[in-house]
Design a protein around this motif. Structure first.
Motif, PDB file in Angstrom:
ATOM      1  N   GLU A  98       0.733  -1.350  -0.077  1.00 50.39           N
ATOM      2  CA  GLU A  98       0.088  -0.138   0.034  1.00 50.39           C
ATOM      3  C   GLU A  98       0.901   1.299  -0.003  1.00 50.39           C
ATOM      4  O   GLU A  98       0.542   2.189  -0.392  1.00 50.39           O
ATOM      5  CB  GLU A  98      -0.982   0.063   1.291  1.00 50.39           C
ATOM      6  CG  GLU A  98      -2.122  -1.149   1.223  1.00 50.39           C
ATOM      7  CD  GLU A  98      -2.985  -0.874   2.424  1.00 50.39           C
ATOM      8  OE1 GLU A  98      -3.356   0.091   2.676  1.00 50.39           O
ATOM      9  OE2 GLU A  98      -3.389  -2.101   2.872  1.00 50.39           O
ATOM     10  N   GLU A 269     -14.301 -11.309  -0.222  1.00 44.73           N
ATOM     11  CA  GLU A 269     -12.914 -10.740  -0.667  1.00 44.73           C
ATOM     12  C   GLU A 269     -12.901  -9.117  -0.673  1.00 44.73           C
ATOM     13  O   GLU A 269     -11.925  -8.529  -0.038  1.00 44.73           O
ATOM     14  CB  GLU A 269     -12.553 -11.132  -2.143  1.00 44.73           C
ATOM     15  CG  GLU A 269     -11.063 -11.658  -2.398  1.00 44.73           C
ATOM     16  CD  GLU A 269     -10.870 -11.990  -3.855  1.00 44.73           C
ATOM     17  OE1 GLU A 269      -9.781 -11.745  -3.980  1.00 44.73           O
ATOM     18  OE2 GLU A 269     -11.940 -12.529  -4.696  1.00 44.73           O
ATOM     19  N   TRP A 273     -10.776  -6.464   2.025  1.00 49.66           N
ATOM     20  CA  TRP A 273      -9.930  -5.258   1.556  1.00 49.66           C
ATOM     21  C   TRP A 273     -10.300  -3.896   1.986  1.00 49.66           C
ATOM     22  O   TRP A 273      -9.946  -3.094   2.524  1.00 49.66           O
ATOM     23  CB  TRP A 273      -9.860  -5.453   0.112  1.00 49.66           C
ATOM     24  CG  TRP A 273      -9.043  -4.269  -0.595  1.00 49.66           C
ATOM     25  CD1 TRP A 273      -9.681  -3.638  -1.929  1.00 49.66           C
ATOM     26  CD2 TRP A 273      -7.902  -3.517  -0.357  1.00 49.66           C
ATOM     27  NE1 TRP A 273      -8.490  -2.866  -2.108  1.00 49.66           N
ATOM     28  CE2 TRP A 273      -7.610  -2.770  -1.329  1.00 49.66           C
ATOM     29  CE3 TRP A 273      -6.938  -4.005   0.791  1.00 49.66           C
ATOM     30  CZ2 TRP A 273      -6.416  -2.067  -1.391  1.00 49.66           C
ATOM     31  CZ3 TRP A 273      -5.805  -3.197   0.589  1.00 49.66           C
ATOM     32  CH2 TRP A 273      -5.511  -2.246  -0.360  1.00 49.66           C
ATOM     33  N   GLY A 277      -8.063  -3.079   4.778  1.00 50.90           N
ATOM     34  CA  GLY A 277      -7.159  -2.656   4.162  1.00 50.90           C
ATOM     35  C   GLY A 277      -6.702  -1.175   4.790  1.00 50.90           C
ATOM     36  O   GLY A 277      -7.315  -0.555   5.240  1.00 50.90           O
ATOM     37  N   ASP A 321      -0.381  -8.515   6.437  1.00 47.01           N
ATOM     38  CA  ASP A 321      -1.722  -8.164   5.719  1.00 47.01           C
ATOM     39  C   ASP A 321      -2.365  -6.604   6.253  1.00 47.01           C
ATOM     40  O   ASP A 321      -2.856  -5.875   5.775  1.00 47.01           O
ATOM     41  CB  ASP A 321      -2.751  -9.149   5.790  1.00 47.01           C
ATOM     42  CG  ASP A 321      -2.543 -10.414   5.146  1.00 47.01           C
ATOM     43  OD1 ASP A 321      -2.018 -10.426   4.062  1.00 47.01           O
ATOM     44  OD2 ASP A 321      -2.470 -11.592   5.845  1.00 47.01           O
TER      45      ASP A 321
END
Ligand code: NAP
Length: 493
Positions: A98, A269, A273, A277, A321
């Motif tokens: 990121e 999914e 995220w 995220g 993650d």
């Protein structure tokens, strides 16, 4: 450790006061990555004066020539991408993939705005009278204060700096006091591409002092702010009394709607995220997952299982993650919301604690947290939390899902395979950005970005016309009569 300075009128300089900010790494809270000056009134005045002095020259440089400097800046950021990304990850705590995408966004907008130098178009329209031209032209506004948050240390500053520059404005940039090192490196690369002195000035310092002095400065013509709704609302009131141009991009409470006809694997999914995220520290984070009751059980179990497999750790490790939260205050705020959610009667099905195993105890980590049984009026469903916490809300149909209102209106999303559901969501979701079969994050720089309601006021960021170019230009309308006689509009034919 990097010692950052202010940058005013083409030179690096210390602040008048010798006080500094220490920028700490959120994954190892005792490790400082750098220091930056705590600027005050004298420094802000100097920076604004330099920007004012540079304005007449910079606005007169032909926009395609300004674009050439921006293009060089884009090329240079690209060359430094990995170094900048590592600074971003270490200083802000987002995982390295990121960090790279943060810098990539800066590169994308730099190239895009470089090209805008050969467009910057307005309108030419026919006149109702013979021998008369009607057109509008775009002009630079003047000296802009750019005030930015910590969660996108290079992308958000770049979203403001490049369009402001291509339009011919000069800048005083005050980055977040939590990410001064990344901001200073970005500003240095852009200045080194060949900007004349005074065009892009950097002033570090606290929001309460340097930020508010800058925003209220008499010689600032416009403010572009991204940050919390609370600070943004204060700046809006201030700018109204001072008659300055202002645009504010602020908080969000963004929903993903998962319909009964959705592909559950895709929705899981996307929710993973969207919710976790950047450890949930995005204005567009998916902090509400609104699920059709017929698939609630299947979705919830798959989502919980996937979230429980996320690996927390050092943001610079390629296999991490989820990274840490930015600071102790933000971590405590999220822990407080976990208590609030529990006391409101929601069920905690995952996480809910500070993560402390191994080296995690050195940083501000919180386990990915999921609440179910959340009602739309609970505080955890209404207020921006800005952490790895999401709330699952059960609904009976699409109308019920769309009716789940909040004061914010930044991004929203729907997972559905039904074209009618998609069309209704596009029409009825009260948000500045709508995603179909994608989570609430994933904007691209070539379209405007911004929210409705408490999420955004003024012009939008990014994009061209209708977005950032509108933010950083004012329109002048020109009528030229070459008929050689007095012609009266609406009267002579
Ligand atoms: P923040 O506390 O509002 O701070 C944003 C910037 O404003 C920082 O540079 C801050 O300086 C400065 N500031 C603080 N008080 C000020 C004042 N009185 N006058 C002038 N400037 C002042 O926000 P944050 O915690 O950095 O960022 C998180 C927030 O930003 C979240 O609410 C998030 O949703 C929002 N955000 C929105 C978008 C969007 O595009 N809609 C994008 C990203 C983030 P200091 O750092 O020194 O306090």
């Amino acid at each position: 450790m990097k010692k950052v300075n202010n940058y005013i009128d083409g030179s690096y300089c210390k602040a008048e006061s010798s006080k500094t900010i220490r920028s700490l790494t959120p994954a190892h809270s005792t490790v400082a990555i750098g220091t930056a000056p705590l600027s005050g009134a004298v420094d802000v005045d100097r920076a604004v004066e330099a920007a004012r002095k540079a304005f007449p020259f910079w606005r007169a440089v032909p926009a395609p020539k300004r674009g050439e400097i921006l293009y060089r800046a884009a090329e240079n950021i690209l060359k430094e991408k990995e170094e900048l990304a590592r600074i971003v990850s270490a200083e802000m705590g987002k995982i390295i993939a990121e960090g790279r995408s943060d810098v990539q966004e800066a590169i994308d907008i730099a190239y895009y705005m470089a090209g805008e130098g050969r467009r910057l178009s307005a309108e030419t329209v026919p006149s109702e009278l013979a021998g008369k031209d009607c057109k509008s032209v775009r002009e630079a506004i003047g000296v802009f204060a750019l005030i930015t948050p910590w969660n996108f240390p290079t992308a958000i500053p770049a979203w403001k700096i490049f369009p402001a520059l291509i339009a011919g404005n000069t800048i005083v940039f005050k980055p977040s006091s939590y990410t001064p090192v990344a901001a200073a490196r970005l500003a240095q690369i852009i200045n080194d591409a060949g900007l004349p002195p005074g065009v892009l000035n950097l002033v570090n310092g606290s929001g309460e002092e340097a930020g508010s002095l800058l925003a209220s400065h008499d010689d600032i013509d416009g403010i572009s702010f991204t940050g919390s709704s609370k600070v943004g609302e204060g700046l809006l009131k201030l700018s109204a009394s001072l008659t300055k141009e202002i645009s504010c991009e602020m908080g969000g409470k963004n929903p993903i709607i998962v319909m009964d006809d959705a592909r559950i694997d895709l929705a899981v999914e996307g929710a993973l995220w969207g919710a976790f995220g950047t450890a949930g520290q995005r204005c567009t984070a998916s902090s509400r997952i609104i699920v059709h009751r017929d698939i609630l059980e299947n979705f919830t179990e798959a989502f919980r299982k996937a979230a429980s497999a996320l690996k927390l750790g050092d943001p610079l490790s390629e296999d991490t993650d989820v990274g840490p939260l930015i600071n102790e205050e933000q971590m405590n705020k999220v822990l407080k919301y976990i208590e609030i959610g529990t006391s409101e009667g929601a069920s905690l099905i995952l996480g809910g604690r500070r993560a402390t195993g191994g080296s995690l105890s050195e940083g501000y980590f919180i386990e990915p947290t999921i609440f179910t049984g959340v009602r739309g009026n609970m505080r955890i469903a209404q207020e921006e939390i800005f952490g790895p916490l999401t709330a699952i809300i059960e609904v009976k149909d699409l109308e019920d899902a769309i009716a789940n209102g909040v004061d914010y209106g930044l991004a929203s999303s729907i997972y559905t395979q039904d074209v009618n559901n998609s069309a209704i969501a596009e029409r009825d979701l009260d948000a500045g950005i709508v995603y179909i079969n994608a989570p609430t994050i994933g904007a691209e720089i070539q379209l405007p970005f911004g929210g409705y309601k408490k999420s955004g006021l003024g012009h939008k960021e990014a994009g061209g016309m209708g977005g950032a170019i509108d933010m950083f230009t004012k329109l002048k309308v020109i009528y030229r009569d070459f008929s050689g006689k007095l012609q009266k509009a609406q009267m002579d034919s």
